[in-house]
Design an enzyme around this catalytic site. Structure first.
Site, short mmCIF file in Angstrom:
data_model
loop_
_atom_site.label_atom_id
_atom_site.label_comp_id
_atom_site.label_asym_id
_atom_site.label_seq_id
_atom_site.Cartn_x
_atom_site.Cartn_y
_atom_site.Cartn_z
N ASP A 91 29.85 37.20 14.51
CA ASP A 91 30.10 37.50 13.10
C ASP A 91 30.62 38.95 13.03
OD1 ASP A 91 29.95 37.39 10.26
OD2 ASP A 91 27.95 38.27 10.32
N ASP B 250 30.70 41.42 9.66
CA ASP B 250 29.87 42.30 8.82
C ASP B 250 28.39 42.13 9.15
OD1 ASP B 250 31.73 43.57 6.64
OD2 ASP B 250 32.37 41.50 6.85
N ASP C 23 24.27 37.68 11.16
CA ASP C 23 23.17 38.27 10.41
C ASP C 23 22.88 37.60 9.07
OD1 ASP C 23 25.61 39.27 9.14
OD2 ASP C 23 24.28 40.62 8.04
#
Length: 262
Positions: free
Chosen positions: A34, A36, A216
């Site tokens: 991922d 961000d 996240d």
């Protein structure tokens, strides 16, 4: 089959590196990252996010040893520009648009038909959300992200209510939630997990290649759920239970973990 766990109960990937390295030595993994909150810090203004030089160098070195894809909710052109590496694959807009080396490109055909609907609802929501200060729009090709990190606490319920009332008028669209962001997506059975499975076939000739996914956000849970032959690693924690197998505390531990793969 993957089961949900409290993120706080997940074992640390850093503390269990020896065990994980034994798995990597037997199975050369595909690596999915991922952006961000995993490669770049979460910031007040989404357009200000960026990787530091150390992280970029680590990912570049990894790409010379492993097949890598960055899987992001950001638009494809945005995440490609921010990562800035040409020899890896990218899945933007939660996998609705995918690209890679040698001019590889793949857009979701069903989502393409919905572009006029997105144009319509974006214009309406821009007008209706003007009354709330701090709202920021991020239009991607196949999704619309509406950020509320800078919205006053007492206005957040009104913010959600306006969006929910409008999305109800569009059965072809679906509202999802992330970290201080609402994502409006095509109401199609496609997400980061489906994109990862598509990329696994592109990146490997094996039937079910061993894979690692680091992310996240709640939107990464679809990918964690697909890691039947692999490892899902949650960065930090979010409000829900997780399909991840391990966790790391923060971006610094992401770097530490990726260095071990080198």
């Amino acid at each position: 089959m993957k089961t949900l766990q409290d993120p706080k109960q997940l074992d640390s990937a850093i503390e269990n590196l020896e065990e994980l390295q034994s798995k990597f030595s037997k199975n050369k993994p595909l690596i999915f990252l991922d952006f961000d909150g995993t490669l770049a810090p979460i910031v007040e203004n989404h357009e200000d996010a960026g990787m530091d030089d150390e992280t970029r160098k680590i990912v570049k070195k990894l790409s010379q040893k492993y097949a890598i894809a960055v899987v992001s909710g950001r638009g494809l052109s945005d995440v490609r520009e921010k990562v800035g590496l040409t020899d890896i694959y990218y899945a933007g807009s939660h996998g609705f648009e995918i690209a890679g080396p040698n001019n590889f490109e793949k857009d979701n055909e069903e989502a393409e038909k919905m572009l006029p609907v997105f144009n319509e609802i974006e214009e309406i929501l821009q007008q209706k959300l003007k009354v709330i200060e701090g709202v920021r729009f991020e239009r991607k090709k196949f999704t619309l992200a509406i950020h509320y990190r800078q919205v006053a606490e007492e206005k957040i319920s009104e913010f959600h209510e306006i969006i929910e009332n409008e999305v109800e008028n569009y059965p072809k669209l679906h509202k999802g939630d992330g970290k201080k962001v609402v994502e409006i997506k095509p109401n199609i059975d496609w997400h980061k997990g489906k994109a990862v499975n598509f990329l696994r076939k592109e990146l490997s000739e094996e039937e079910n290649p061993f894979s690692i996914y680091l992310g996240d956000d709640t939107t990464d849970e679809d990918a964690f759920r697909e890691m039947e032959n692999g490892i899902g690693i949650l960065v930090g924690e979010h409000a829900d239970d997780s399909y991840a197998d391990y966790r790391v505390e923060n971006i610094e531990e992401v770097k530490e973990f990726l260095k071990e793969l080198l």
